[in-house]
Write a protein that holds these residues in place. Structure first.
Motif, PDB file in Angstrom:
ATOM      1  N   TYR A 139    -101.202 -55.476  50.584  1.00 25.93           N
ATOM      2  CA  TYR A 139    -102.623 -55.378  50.230  1.00 25.93           C
ATOM      3  C   TYR A 139    -103.507 -55.943  51.341  1.00 25.93           C
ATOM      4  O   TYR A 139    -104.546 -55.362  51.683  1.00 25.93           O
ATOM      5  CB  TYR A 139    -102.900 -56.103  48.922  1.00 25.93           C
ATOM      6  N   LYS A 140    -103.078 -57.061  51.915  1.00 28.72           N
ATOM      7  CA  LYS A 140    -103.866 -57.658  53.005  1.00 28.72           C
ATOM      8  C   LYS A 140    -103.943 -56.713  54.201  1.00 28.72           C
ATOM      9  O   LYS A 140    -104.981 -56.607  54.854  1.00 28.72           O
ATOM     10  CB  LYS A 140    -103.236 -58.979  53.440  1.00 28.72           C
ATOM     11  N   ARG A 141    -102.836 -56.038  54.488  1.00 32.35           N
ATOM     12  CA  ARG A 141    -102.789 -55.191  55.680  1.00 32.35           C
ATOM     13  C   ARG A 141    -103.406 -53.808  55.456  1.00 32.35           C
ATOM     14  O   ARG A 141    -103.997 -53.238  56.372  1.00 32.35           O
ATOM     15  CB  ARG A 141    -101.344 -55.032  56.143  1.00 32.35           C
ATOM     16  N   HIS A 142    -103.212 -53.262  54.239  1.00 29.53           N
ATOM     17  CA  HIS A 142    -103.574 -51.858  54.034  1.00 29.53           C
ATOM     18  C   HIS A 142    -104.524 -51.602  52.860  1.00 29.53           C
ATOM     19  O   HIS A 142    -104.994 -50.477  52.699  1.00 29.53           O
ATOM     20  CB  HIS A 142    -102.299 -51.027  53.780  1.00 29.53           C
ATOM     21  N   GLY A 143    -104.771 -52.618  52.033  1.00 27.50           N
ATOM     22  CA  GLY A 143    -105.532 -52.395  50.807  1.00 27.50           C
ATOM     23  C   GLY A 143    -106.847 -51.673  51.010  1.00 27.50           C
ATOM     24  O   GLY A 143    -107.176 -50.738  50.278  1.00 27.50           O
ATOM     25  N   ARG A 184     -98.477 -58.605  48.135  1.00 26.95           N
ATOM     26  CA  ARG A 184     -99.643 -59.330  48.657  1.00 26.95           C
ATOM     27  C   ARG A 184     -99.861 -58.996  50.131  1.00 26.95           C
ATOM     28  O   ARG A 184    -100.991 -58.750  50.570  1.00 26.95           O
ATOM     29  CB  ARG A 184     -99.462 -60.841  48.470  1.00 26.95           C
ATOM     30  N   ASP A 185     -98.758 -58.968  50.886  1.00 26.38           N
ATOM     31  CA  ASP A 185     -98.861 -58.666  52.307  1.00 26.38           C
ATOM     32  C   ASP A 185     -99.336 -57.226  52.533  1.00 26.38           C
ATOM     33  O   ASP A 185    -100.191 -56.975  53.401  1.00 26.38           O
ATOM     34  CB  ASP A 185     -97.502 -58.869  52.974  1.00 26.38           C
ATOM     35  N   TYR A 194    -100.502 -48.527  51.437  1.00 25.46           N
ATOM     36  CA  TYR A 194    -100.281 -49.524  50.380  1.00 25.46           C
ATOM     37  C   TYR A 194     -99.518 -48.908  49.209  1.00 25.46           C
ATOM     38  O   TYR A 194     -98.561 -49.504  48.694  1.00 25.46           O
ATOM     39  CB  TYR A 194    -101.604 -50.091  49.882  1.00 25.46           C
ATOM     40  N   SER A 220    -108.052 -50.594  54.326  1.00 22.75           N
ATOM     41  CA  SER A 220    -108.070 -49.677  55.469  1.00 22.75           C
ATOM     42  C   SER A 220    -107.189 -48.444  55.304  1.00 22.75           C
ATOM     43  O   SER A 220    -107.488 -47.374  55.831  1.00 22.75           O
ATOM     44  CB  SER A 220    -107.634 -50.424  56.735  1.00 22.75           C
TER      45      SER A 220
END
Length: 214
Positions: free
Chosen positions: A171-175, A168-169, A182, A177
């Motif tokens: 995806y939030k950071r790299h999903g 989940r983390d 990811y 961008s």
């Protein structure tokens, strides 16, 4: 003549000695993997140590399987011996596979969740290293063996939680961008979680041996 013949047979104790040698390679690899994920010291040296220990573990596994084939006397069921050593070997094989992925993508820093799973891998390895010698006398040690198996399963549950939270983390950071970051991160998380799964397999094998021999 019969006494001489018996001396030529592999001793039951030899199986346990080989199992204990194998667990030492597993613990060593787990320690190196934890240090690698924590970015401690020379990362390539940690990788090389895991590869070396995995080779040693393969050799020990081969010795166990040869001993099973040529032995008339085994401490417990031959199939259980094969399954136990194979499950141990699968754990260190999965560590080696994780190292291959880390090297492939040239990763040198790791997410906090990955480092936490590294700590859990060491915990599992040490629990299993405690359990293996207890199999020499299953009856008196049955309760502790069962407790160890339950502890490994508890650790595996915590690993699942870290794996899901880590994805989940990521995806939030790299999903959106940085999809490659990811993908790489999720692959490393998946392989680390599988290492813990392999330790759960070892614990299940130990539980089965206890049930059959008590």
């Amino acid at each position: 003549m019969i006494g001489l013949f018996k001396k030529l047979l592999p001793r039951e104790d030899n199986f346990f000695s080989l199992f204990e040698q194998h667990t030492r390679t597993v613990v060593g690899a787990a320690d190196a993997l934890k240090a690698l994920l924590a970015s401690e010291g020379n990362l390539e040296e940690h990788c090389q140590r895991i590869v070396k220990l995995e080779d040693e573990a393969d050799d020990i596994t081969g010795e166990v399987l040869q001993a099973v084939r040529r032995s008339f006397i085994t401490p417990f069921d031959r199939g259980d011996i094969k399954d136990l050593i194979q499950s141990l070997d699968d754990a260190i094989d999965m560590m080696h596979k994780t190292v291959k992925t880390i090297r492939l993508y040239e990763q040198t820093t790791f997410d906090p969740g990955m480092r936490e799973i590294g700590v859990l891998i060491v915990e599992c390895a040490r629990l299993i290293s405690e359990a293996i010698p207890l199999l020499r006398k299953i009856g008196p040690n049955a309760q502790r063996l069962s407790e160890i198996a339950e502890e490994v399963m508890r650790v595996e549950g915590r690993s699942d939680e870290l794996y899901e939270a880590g994805l989940r983390d990521l995806y939030k950071r790299h999903g959106a961008s940085n999809p490659m970051a990811y993908i790489i991160g999720s692959e490393i998380y998946a392989e680390l979680e599988k290492v813990v799964d392999r330790f759960e397999d070892v614990a299940n094998e130990i539980s089965g041996i206890v049930i059959e021999n008590v």
